[in-house]
Design a protein around this motif. Structure first.
Motif, PDB file in Angstrom:
ATOM      1  N   ASN A  61      -4.843   1.467  -9.098  1.00  0.00           N
ATOM      2  CA  ASN A  61      -5.796   2.175  -8.254  1.00  0.00           C
ATOM      3  C   ASN A  61      -5.029   2.814  -7.102  1.00  0.00           C
ATOM      4  OD1 ASN A  61      -8.184   3.103  -7.182  1.00  0.00           O
ATOM      5  ND2 ASN A  61      -9.163   1.106  -7.035  1.00  0.00           N
ATOM      6  N   THR A  62      -5.721   3.492  -6.221  1.00  0.00           N
ATOM      7  CA  THR A  62      -5.072   4.063  -5.041  1.00  0.00           C
ATOM      8  C   THR A  62      -5.039   3.079  -3.880  1.00  0.00           C
ATOM      9  OG1 THR A  62      -7.176   5.057  -4.363  1.00  0.00           O
ATOM     10  CG2 THR A  62      -5.684   6.423  -5.671  1.00  0.00           C
ATOM     11  N   ASP A  63      -5.756   1.964  -4.002  1.00  0.00           N
ATOM     12  CA  ASP A  63      -5.721   0.949  -2.963  1.00  0.00           C
ATOM     13  C   ASP A  63      -5.539  -0.417  -3.598  1.00  0.00           C
ATOM     14  OD1 ASP A  63      -8.284  -0.167  -3.759  1.00  0.00           O
ATOM     15  OD2 ASP A  63      -9.265   1.457  -2.682  1.00  0.00           O
ATOM     16  N   PHE A  82      -7.235  -7.526   4.478  1.00  0.00           N
ATOM     17  CA  PHE A  82      -5.885  -6.984   4.593  1.00  0.00           C
ATOM     18  C   PHE A  82      -5.740  -5.683   3.809  1.00  0.00           C
ATOM     19  CE2 PHE A  82      -5.609 -11.655   4.875  1.00  0.00           C
ATOM     20  CZ  PHE A  82      -5.066 -11.785   6.153  1.00  0.00           C
ATOM     21  N   ALA A  83      -6.298  -5.659   2.602  1.00  0.00           N
ATOM     22  CA  ALA A  83      -6.210  -4.454   1.773  1.00  0.00           C
ATOM     23  C   ALA A  83      -7.008  -3.301   2.366  1.00  0.00           C
ATOM     24  CB  ALA A  83      -6.699  -4.758   0.356  1.00  0.00           C
ATOM     25  N   GLU A  84      -8.149  -3.616   2.945  1.00  0.00           N
ATOM     26  CA  GLU A  84      -8.963  -2.566   3.558  1.00  0.00           C
ATOM     27  C   GLU A  84      -8.261  -1.949   4.757  1.00  0.00           C
ATOM     28  OE1 GLU A  84     -12.590  -4.599   4.341  1.00  0.00           O
ATOM     29  OE2 GLU A  84     -13.316  -4.460   2.263  1.00  0.00           O
ATOM     30  N   LYS A  85      -7.637  -2.769   5.572  1.00  0.00           N
ATOM     31  CA  LYS A  85      -6.909  -2.261   6.743  1.00  0.00           C
ATOM     32  C   LYS A  85      -5.693  -1.453   6.310  1.00  0.00           C
ATOM     33  CE  LYS A  85      -8.332  -5.983   9.869  1.00  0.00           C
ATOM     34  NZ  LYS A  85      -7.883  -7.204  10.619  1.00  0.00           N
ATOM     35  N   ALA A  86      -5.019  -1.910   5.247  1.00  0.00           N
ATOM     36  CA  ALA A  86      -3.820  -1.209   4.796  1.00  0.00           C
ATOM     37  C   ALA A  86      -4.126   0.166   4.240  1.00  0.00           C
ATOM     38  CB  ALA A  86      -3.115  -2.049   3.728  1.00  0.00           C
ATOM     39  N   SER A  87      -5.304   0.327   3.655  1.00  0.00           N
ATOM     40  CA  SER A  87      -5.666   1.601   3.023  1.00  0.00           C
ATOM     41  C   SER A  87      -6.386   2.551   3.961  1.00  0.00           C
ATOM     42  CB  SER A  87      -6.550   1.341   1.795  1.00  0.00           C
ATOM     43  OG  SER A  87      -7.773   0.713   2.164  1.00  0.00           O
ATOM     44  N   THR A  88      -6.630   2.107   5.190  1.00  0.00           N
ATOM     45  CA  THR A  88      -7.310   2.960   6.175  1.00  0.00           C
ATOM     46  C   THR A  88      -6.326   3.946   6.773  1.00  0.00           C
ATOM     47  OG1 THR A  88      -8.873   1.193   6.733  1.00  0.00           O
ATOM     48  CG2 THR A  88      -8.635   2.988   8.308  1.00  0.00           C
ATOM     49  N   GLN A 113       0.830  -1.206   0.000  1.00  0.00           N
ATOM     50  CA  GLN A 113       0.000   0.000   0.000  1.00  0.00           C
ATOM     51  C   GLN A 113       0.865   1.257   0.000  1.00  0.00           C
ATOM     52  OE1 GLN A 113      -3.541   0.337  -0.210  1.00  0.00           O
ATOM     53  NE2 GLN A 113      -2.820   2.415  -0.644  1.00  0.00           N
ATOM     54  N   LYS A 114       1.980   1.210   0.710  1.00  0.00           N
ATOM     55  CA  LYS A 114       2.899   2.344   0.692  1.00  0.00           C
ATOM     56  C   LYS A 114       3.433   2.574  -0.725  1.00  0.00           C
ATOM     57  CE  LYS A 114       4.394   1.718   5.500  1.00  0.00           C
ATOM     58  NZ  LYS A 114       5.517   1.332   6.392  1.00  0.00           N
ATOM     59  N   GLY A 115       3.676   1.475  -1.441  1.00  0.00           N
ATOM     60  CA  GLY A 115       4.097   1.591  -2.836  1.00  0.00           C
ATOM     61  C   GLY A 115       3.011   2.209  -3.693  1.00  0.00           C
ATOM     62  N   MET A 116       1.774   1.807  -3.459  1.00  0.00           N
ATOM     63  CA  MET A 116       0.640   2.373  -4.198  1.00  0.00           C
ATOM     64  C   MET A 116       0.491   3.871  -3.878  1.00  0.00           C
ATOM     65  SD  MET A 116      -0.714  -0.161  -5.971  1.00  0.00           S
ATOM     66  CE  MET A 116      -2.480  -0.056  -6.275  1.00  0.00           C
ATOM     67  N   ASP A 117       0.667   4.213  -2.600  1.00  0.00           N
ATOM     68  CA  ASP A 117       0.552   5.612  -2.189  1.00  0.00           C
ATOM     69  C   ASP A 117       1.618   6.470  -2.875  1.00  0.00           C
ATOM     70  OD1 ASP A 117      -1.540   4.914  -0.522  1.00  0.00           O
ATOM     71  OD2 ASP A 117      -0.307   4.865   1.299  1.00  0.00           O
ATOM     72  N   TYR A 118       2.832   5.938  -2.963  1.00  0.00           N
ATOM     73  CA  TYR A 118       3.908   6.690  -3.611  1.00  0.00           C
ATOM     74  C   TYR A 118       3.563   6.927  -5.078  1.00  0.00           C
ATOM     75  CZ  TYR A 118       8.489   8.212  -5.153  1.00  0.00           C
ATOM     76  OH  TYR A 118       9.506   8.955  -5.690  1.00  0.00           O
ATOM     77  N   VAL A 119       3.119   5.890  -5.756  1.00  0.00           N
ATOM     78  CA  VAL A 119       2.780   6.011  -7.180  1.00  0.00           C
ATOM     79  C   VAL A 119       1.650   7.013  -7.379  1.00  0.00           C
ATOM     80  CG1 VAL A 119       1.743   4.762  -9.119  1.00  0.00           C
ATOM     81  CG2 VAL A 119       3.650   3.740  -7.860  1.00  0.00           C
TER      82      VAL A 119
END
Length: 318
Positions: free
Chosen positions: A274-276, A311-317, A230-236
């Motif tokens: 996507n962003t998440d 897991f994805a939902e918690k990571a993007s919260t 998710q941190k990688g997605m956030d950076y992108v």
């Protein structure tokens, strides 16, 4: 049973847990994952990533099933096939990386007025019969009123050789992933006239998965793994293609930075990521539709059995 995870020490003496990840291919298409690697996000989450390339979804799935890999990264269709074939400890998708197909239509002539009807009666260098790139391409043809049988699709050429064959004069069109699509443009041998990813719509083209037993026994570790992604997605999501290309450049030393930036820009502009990391049901249903229309789906594959979004939902919260 999953293999026991080993622990090692980083330079700062922080204990890291090894996660063995098998990726289906090593591609710029998967930029957010390589950002997470190069920026040290996995180490930040207490993980030492052991990355290997399977060179095919069948090989990557075999590695996960056998325990040679803890996590697999491949198309969601592989988990569907395994499930419908009766796998007992079936593989579950827990994080989606790409939300579009990554291949493009490359033509001999540059045009702004391409139509899939232009392919009727023409020679097209396609993908392997039964492979997801080919099935998605045929789905796009049907969605645009063209029967695949109306197109002369050559499925005999190896995946890595179609661009060279096109440069050598074979085919009126070729269906290419990057960096081949850009390489054909740079050499003047072809021009990208359409994106299969844009024209097919949002679907879970690639996702991270693990056996059901592994997810249950290593839930905390998988959460940290997903957090790093998710941190990688956030950076992108928050940086330019130029910045993204610079970060992932060590992963693609054979590609110069200018070309790498062009390729990242092409994927970036069409919202490949996507962003998440949440694998949503509508995209999954579209994948099932594509498999059904291609005649390769042999049974029911319920979303709730093959996808875990916790897991994805918690990571993007926040």
């Amino acid at each position: 049973m999953s293999f026991p995870l080993c622990a090692c020490k980083s330079d700062d003496s922080k204990a890291l847990t090894t996660v063995k990840l098998n990726e289906v291919a090593h591609s710029i298409f998967y930029a957010p994952m390589y950002v997470a690697i190069e920026k040290g996000y996995f180490e930040d989450e207490g993980i030492e990533l052991s990355l290997t390339t399977g060179f095919g979804a069948d090989k990557t799935m075999a590695a996960v099933v056998s325990g040679d890999a803890d996590v697999g990264f491949m198309g969601t269709e592989a988990s569907i096939y395994a499930y419908t074939e009766g796998a007992k400890d079936h593989v579950i998708n827990f994080a989606q990386l790409t939300q579009r197909a990554g291949n493009f239509v490359v033509a001999r002539e540059n045009t702004d007025s391409f139509s899939y009807e232009d392919m009727i009666g023409k020679d097209v260098l396609g993908g392997r019969a039964g492979g997801t790139p080919e099935m998605v391409y045929e789905y796009v043809l049907r969605e645009n009123g063209v029967s695949p049988s109306e197109v002369k699709i050559d499925q005999s050429i190896d995946f890595g050789s179609t661009a060279a064959a096109f440069s050598g004069g074979q085919g009126d069109y070729t269906i290419e992933f990057e960096p081949s699509a850009t390489a054909l443009e740079q050499s003047g041998d072809g021009y990208v006239v359409a994106s299969i990813g844009v024209d097919s719509g949002y679907l879970p083209y690639t996702a991270f998965c693990a056996k059901e037993s592994y997810l249950k026994e290593n839930a905390d570790l998988i959460q940290h793994f997903t957090n790093a992604l998710q941190k990688g997605m956030d950076y992108v999501a928050g940086h330019s293609p130029e910045e993204i290309a610079t970060v992932i450049a060590p992963q693609f030393s054979e590609t110069d930075l200018k070309t790498l930036t062009l390729i990242v820009s092409r994927y970036y502009d069409q919202e490949t990521w996507n962003t998440d990391l949440i694998l949503r049901e509508e995209g999954y249903d579209l994948m099932l539709t594509i498999l059904e229309e291609s005649g390769v789906l042999s049974g029911a594959a319920p979303y709730e059995d093959l996808v875990n979004t916790d897991f994805a939902e918690k990571a993007s919260t926040p």
